[in-house]
Design an enzyme around this catalytic site. Structure first.
Site, PDB file in Angstrom:
ATOM      1  CG  PHE A   1      26.138 -19.533 -14.139  1.00 51.25           C
ATOM      2  CD1 PHE A   1      25.305 -20.410 -14.688  1.00 51.25           C
ATOM      3  CD2 PHE A   1      25.468 -18.722 -13.218  1.00 51.25           C
ATOM      4  CE1 PHE A   1      23.947 -20.604 -14.553  1.00 51.25           C
ATOM      5  CE2 PHE A   1      24.218 -18.942 -12.926  1.00 51.25           C
ATOM      6  CZ  PHE A   1      23.447 -19.713 -13.299  1.00 51.25           C
TER       7      PHE A   1
ATOM      8  N   GLY B   1      23.360 -26.678  -9.704  1.00 47.63           N
ATOM      9  CA  GLY B   1      21.811 -26.519 -10.100  1.00 47.63           C
ATOM     10  C   GLY B   1      21.480 -27.480 -11.686  1.00 47.63           C
TER      11      GLY B   1
ATOM     12  CB  ILE C   1      21.627 -37.486 -22.731  1.00 46.62           C
ATOM     13  CG1 ILE C   1      22.142 -36.632 -24.056  1.00 46.62           C
ATOM     14  CG2 ILE C   1      20.742 -36.400 -21.847  1.00 46.62           C
ATOM     15  CD1 ILE C   1      23.147 -35.457 -23.745  1.00 46.62           C
TER      16      ILE C   1
ATOM     17  CE  LYS D   1      10.954 -34.488 -16.167  1.00 45.26           C
ATOM     18  NZ  LYS D   1      10.196 -34.653 -15.208  1.00 45.26           N
ATOM     19  CB  THR D   2      18.663 -32.775 -15.498  1.00 43.39           C
ATOM     20  OG1 THR D   2      19.016 -33.952 -15.996  1.00 43.39           O
ATOM     21  CG2 THR D   2      17.767 -33.148 -14.323  1.00 43.39           C
TER      22      THR D   2
ATOM     23  CD  GLN E   1      23.924 -29.174 -17.527  1.00 47.16           C
ATOM     24  OE1 GLN E   1      23.550 -30.464 -17.721  1.00 47.16           O
ATOM     25  NE2 GLN E   1      25.107 -29.085 -17.284  1.00 47.16           N
TER      26      GLN E   1
ATOM     27  CE  LYS F   1      31.167 -36.408 -27.504  1.00 47.48           C
ATOM     28  NZ  LYS F   1      31.804 -36.231 -28.824  1.00 47.48           N
TER      29      LYS F   1
ATOM     30  N   GLY G   1      27.765 -29.115 -19.753  1.00 47.57           N
ATOM     31  CA  GLY G   1      27.568 -27.755 -19.006  1.00 47.57           C
ATOM     32  C   GLY G   1      27.681 -26.447 -19.867  1.00 47.57           C
ATOM     33  CD  GLU G   2      31.645 -25.029 -19.136  1.00 47.97           C
ATOM     34  OE1 GLU G   2      31.798 -25.437 -18.063  1.00 47.97           O
ATOM     35  OE2 GLU G   2      32.052 -23.843 -19.436  1.00 47.97           O
TER      36      GLU G   2
END
Lengths: 206, 737
Positions: free
Chosen positions: B241, B468, B628, B632-633, B637, B700, B703-704
């Site tokens: 993180f 992860g 995307i 699933k992942t 997230q 694009k 994660g955040e």
């Protein structure tokens, strides 16, 4: 301003052993014993005699060994036996990553002194699958993406299996409650609940 | 892209899932190294001052002890002690150097490393180290040290466009202060390092890192080693993180200790040491001023932000950047300052500036909406930015309106009664809240290697990481589409500094950067395969590249006249393998555009009318992150981001006792990471439209973006439920009294 660190409780352990050794030795050969103490041989003797013997069945294999009595079940698994599937997350019993089964019940292996498992049967994540065939809970975790980084996962799965066996998986809310001792910082909780619910409803033997 | 199989986007289960559910995945502390010794760090007992003396006699004599290392006897990393203030270009100042001297800079700072032949013995020996200090009064309270605020040395901490006095012409003005707490990453895997010296000039370090190339460079610099003689291995990372994006004391302590004892050494942090030795999200104080006309059109925005840093280093995470780009407003000014305190340096934490910054801005927008009596969602739509209001560049793609519309419809926003404290369910006050999220989308230079073997399998390599998110899975999918090789015949390798250099896993950069590099490497590989095919079949000599298709592990001509498997092609050509390494970076065309990921988060909370107990009942997160790669992942997230947002809004906070500068909240019993029972149903909606300008794969960055705005959406829902506005996080029941 000077400050000395507060009293350290660990300090007394060796001092006590040293005194006991010296007292015993005085009755025998005082000079040799005092010499031994000065050279810290007593530490080496103490280290040897203070080990405890342990016989424990882990994933179906019996292990018999002498261990440092301070060894937690978690460190025994990870460091002594190299069963690193069981994870150390906090070492204070607060995160659940170290969950294993002892005699069929979920326990926190970080809070379990290994010596107390003498004569017990321990199951870890490495012992859950049937050879190459994944346990239904392992398969469900993959299918429902019940993890991201994977570090809390062995503990989650061991808890999840126990959760169903205990009869604490009758609803999503009950699953969430009884799985709340296992922290997942990646936030896979809804997927974990999906996985457990599917296995519970599937009625497979866990 | 392959013609037959479109793997990208498919909800493929993780390719490394089996390793993770069976316990076979190896994390930093789990490598079996012969002759390994154990090191345990002893933490200091004061927050500021000097070490007067250290008594290590008892520790040294404890059974099994190999060495006790302090600043007095530590081997000196030559680059560490070279006199240069900073070796890290990403931070200003000099990074903390473990066992450098007798100065105590922060609470819990390592003062000694006890090394023994077993963990138990090292831990016991660490407890025997006695330290005497010369204490100085520490300053750890940001709010009482605001007069010490400094301008960050980073470029352009302040910003202005238009007229600073535009507020004078606004029909409505609004001004308020907001605070966010000290948030700690707390990944489940503690930071750990195993250092193995191979002679004096080479070392292998198994560690927890979001970037093996950065760890390699930092350790090479500290020890003045050739970079290629530093080997970093970090195959699995148990969450990070942002907190594993630089080298920390555990890596340096392990390399110093291993040097001293001449044998491999493992150092693992305790949970309490993870609270302030490996960074955290700094606390913030923010001031927002808004001016608007009666229709809600923003006339002016001013956003001021103050964050804490350490006394020895400037950590910057500009909380005001998003304010410059989010809304169409001609007059915007922002200011960012740092308050140095006697604490360890903070670190990048999921959406470093955007998560706290959006709490202030999106709370303020909500407050303004009640003043203007305009629906909060409608207010945002009225200020929609059709181009980047700062640079005036067009967006590469922006589907924020779609996020608003789809999110609102799914959530049932139209059922919201605009009156606060108007909706109840039994003893529970029910509130709806929403907020917008924005996060910059970038593509950093990265490399990837693709190796096609004569058995038809493909190995793709890049020195990126997976903390992860599922890197290996989506990279395999991207490679499958580019080559037409089935995903089960593809292996993606990462987490090793010897692989082709790539950006680490941070800043929502992995998919855009490494994914593009993987795509480019695989496209180059198939070109090479075409060349071999042309060589073997003269009839294809003049067939243009676009007439070839790839699928089922085969190269074909589109008219099906020729079809050959990669394996047969290589075998015919007597090639054991063909290999391509590609350095990949963004196009010049992309520089003409402005790229961001967006979200709209809708939240329903319940607040118990008698006890003020707070719970989030449901969340809808609508996300525009380009195409995307794996639904699933990706959904997982966003679950994680929303969970982080809930923690930030309601439960998480570390607290320092400012009298002593000591951290009081430093374990998982007192620091409340959300648990399963805290997390409601979360619905994730992906707009899933390709951004072909930013990247060849259309992504694009994800994660955040999912966390940005979540805390504000919850605070806004709490206000709607109770009529009480909480402007300092976390929102705990006592603040609603």
């Amino acid at each position: 301003m000077n400050e000395q660190e507060p009293f350290c409780p660990n300090e007394s352990r060796r001092s006590f052993l040293k005194k006991s050794t010296v007292i015993t030795a005085v009755a025998l050969t005082p000079a040799a014993a005092i010499n031994a103490a000065n050279n810290h041989w007593d530490e080496h003797i103490a280290a040897a005699i203070e080990n405890v013997s342990l016989s424990v069945e882990i994933n179906g294999t019996r292990h018999t060994m002498d261990i440092d009595p301070r060894t937690s079940l978690l460190d025994l698994l990870r460091e002594n036996l190299h069963l690193t599937g069981t994870k150390k997350g906090c070492d204070y019993g607060q995160c659940g990553a170290c969950t294993v089964h002892v005699n069929g019940e979920r326990v926190l292996s970080c809070l379990t002194l290994a010596a107390t498992t003498d004569g017990s049967k321990v199951t870890t994540i490495e012992g859950l699958a049937n050879g190459d065939e994944l346990h239904p809970m392992q398969a469900a975790f993959i299918k429902h993406d019940g993890f991201q980084c994977g570090y809390c996962t062995p503990g989650q799965i061991m808890s999840a299996v126990a959760c169903i066996r205990e009869g604490h998986a009758s609803s999503r809310d009950q699953i969430r409650e009884y799985m709340s001792g296992n922290i997942c910082r990646c936030g896979a909780y809804p997927n974990i609940v999906d996985a457990i619910e599917e296995v519970q409803k599937g009625g497979q033997k866990v | 892209m392959g013609d037959d199989i479109k793997m990208a986007g498919q909800p493929l289960s993780r390719v490394d899932g089996k390793l993770k559910v069976t316990g076979a995945a190896k994390y930093a502390a789990e490598y079996i190294i012969p002759n390994l010794a154990y090191g345990v760090l002893a933490s200091g007992a004061i927050a500021r001052g000097r070490i007067k003396s250290i008594d290590t006699a008892a520790a040294e004599k404890a059974p099994g002890v190999i060495a006790i290392i302090t600043h007095l006897n530590a081997p000196k990393p030559p680059g560490y002690f070279g006199g240069k203030e900073s070796s890290d270009p990403r931070t200003e100042g000099g990074e903390y150097r473990v066992f450098y001297n007798d100065v105590i800079l922060y609470s819990g700072q390592p003062v000694a490393l006890a090394i023994a032949d077993t963990f138990e013995r090292a831990r016991y020996a660490a407890s025997l180290v006695k330290v005497q200090y010369v204490k100085e009064p520490p300053q750890t309270d940001m709010l009482s040290n605001m007069d010490k605020a400094v301008v960050p040395k980073e470029s352009d901490p302040d910003y202005n466009r238009g007229d600073k006095n535009a507020f004078d012409n606004a029909a409505f003005t609004f001004e308020q202060e907001y605070q966010t707490q000290l948030q700690v990453h707390n990944p489940m895997e503690p930071h750990a390092a195993i250092a193995v010296w191979e002679g004096a000039d080479a070392i292998t370090v198994y560690n927890k890192t979001q970037s093996s190339p950065i760890a390699q460079e930092d350790i090479a610099k500290a020890w003045k080693l050739q970079k290629e003689n530093v080997h970093i291995v970090s195959k699995f990372v148990g969450g990070a993180f942002g907190g594993a994006s630089r080298v920390w004391p555990e890596e340096m302590a392990a390399t110093i200790g291993a040097k001293k004892i001449g044998r491999p050494l493992k150092v693992v942090f305790n949970r309490d040491q993870l609270f302030n030795m490996v960074g955290y999200r700094p606390q913030s104080l923010q001031k927002i001023k808004l001016g608007a006309d009666k229709d809600g059109k923003l006339i002016g925005i001013h956003h001021e932000a103050y964050g804490n840093t350490s006394t020895y280093e400037q950590f910057t995470a500009n909380m005001t950047s998003l304010t410059q780009a989010l809304y169409a407003c001609d007059n915007v000014s922002t200011l960012y300052r740092l308050v140095p305190l006697d604490v360890s340096t903070p670190c990048w934490t999921r959406a470093p500036g955007e998560a706290p910054g959006s709490f202030a801005l999106e709370s303020a927008l909500d407050e303004l909406s009640y003043t203007l009596k305009i629906d909060p969602l409608e207010l945002r739509k009225r200020n929609y930015a059709a181009q980047n209001p700062d640079t005036k560049q067009p967006w590469s793609t922006k589907f924020l309106n779609e996020c608003y519309e789809r999110g609102a419809a799914q959530f049932g926003w139209e059922k919201r009664n605009p009156q606060p404290r108007s909706t109840t369910n039994g003893n529970w006050l029910i509130g709806y809240g929403m907020a917008t999220g924005i996060y910059g989308a970038w593509r950093a230079p990265s490399s990837a290697r693709a190796v096609l073997n004569s058995d038809g399998t493909l190995v793709v390599q890049s020195a990126t990481a997976d903390v992860g998110v599922g890197t290996a899975t989506i990279m395999s999918q991207i490679a499958a589409d580019a080559t037409g090789i089935p995903v089960e015949k593809i292996k993606f390798e990462l987490g090793d500094s010897r692989l082709p250099p790539a950006i680490g896993q941070f800043g929502s950069l992995t998919t855009t950067s490494v994914g593009s590099a993987v795509n480019d490497a695989c496209v180059a590989l198939r070109q090479k395969a075409i060349e071999y095919l042309k060589k073997s079949q003269s009839s294809l000599q003049n067939t243009p590249v676009e007439n070839f298709a790839f699928g089922d592990g085969k190269i074909k001509t589109k008219d099906d006249a020729v079809s050959i498997s990669y394996a047969d092609l290589l075998q015919q050509q007597h090639l054991p393998s063909i290999e391509v390494t590609v350095d990949s970076k963004g196009s010049e065309e992309a520089d003409k555009y402005s790229s961001y990921s967006y979200n709209a988060t809708f939240v329903e909370v319940g607040v118990h009318a008698l006890t003020n107990q707070l719970k989030v009942n449901r969340v809808v997160s609508a996300i525009d992150a380009g195409k995307i790669m794996n639904k699933k992942t990706a959904r997982s997230q966003v679950y994680g981001s929303v969970t982080w947002g809930i923690g930030m809004a309601l439960t998480e906070e570390s607290v320092i006792d400012d009298r002593y500068g000591r951290w009081m909240v430093k374990d998982l019993a007192d620091y409340h990471v959300p648990v399963n029972a805290d997390i409601p149903a979360i619905e994730v909606l992906f707009i899933d439209k390709s951004d072909d300008i930013l990247t060849p794969i259309g992504a694009k960055g994800l994660g955040e973006i999912g966390i940005v705005g979540v805390a504000a959406a919850i605070a806004n829902a709490v206000y709607h439920a109770t009529g009480k506005r909480v402007r300092d996080l976390p929102i705990t029941p006592d603040k609603l009294v």
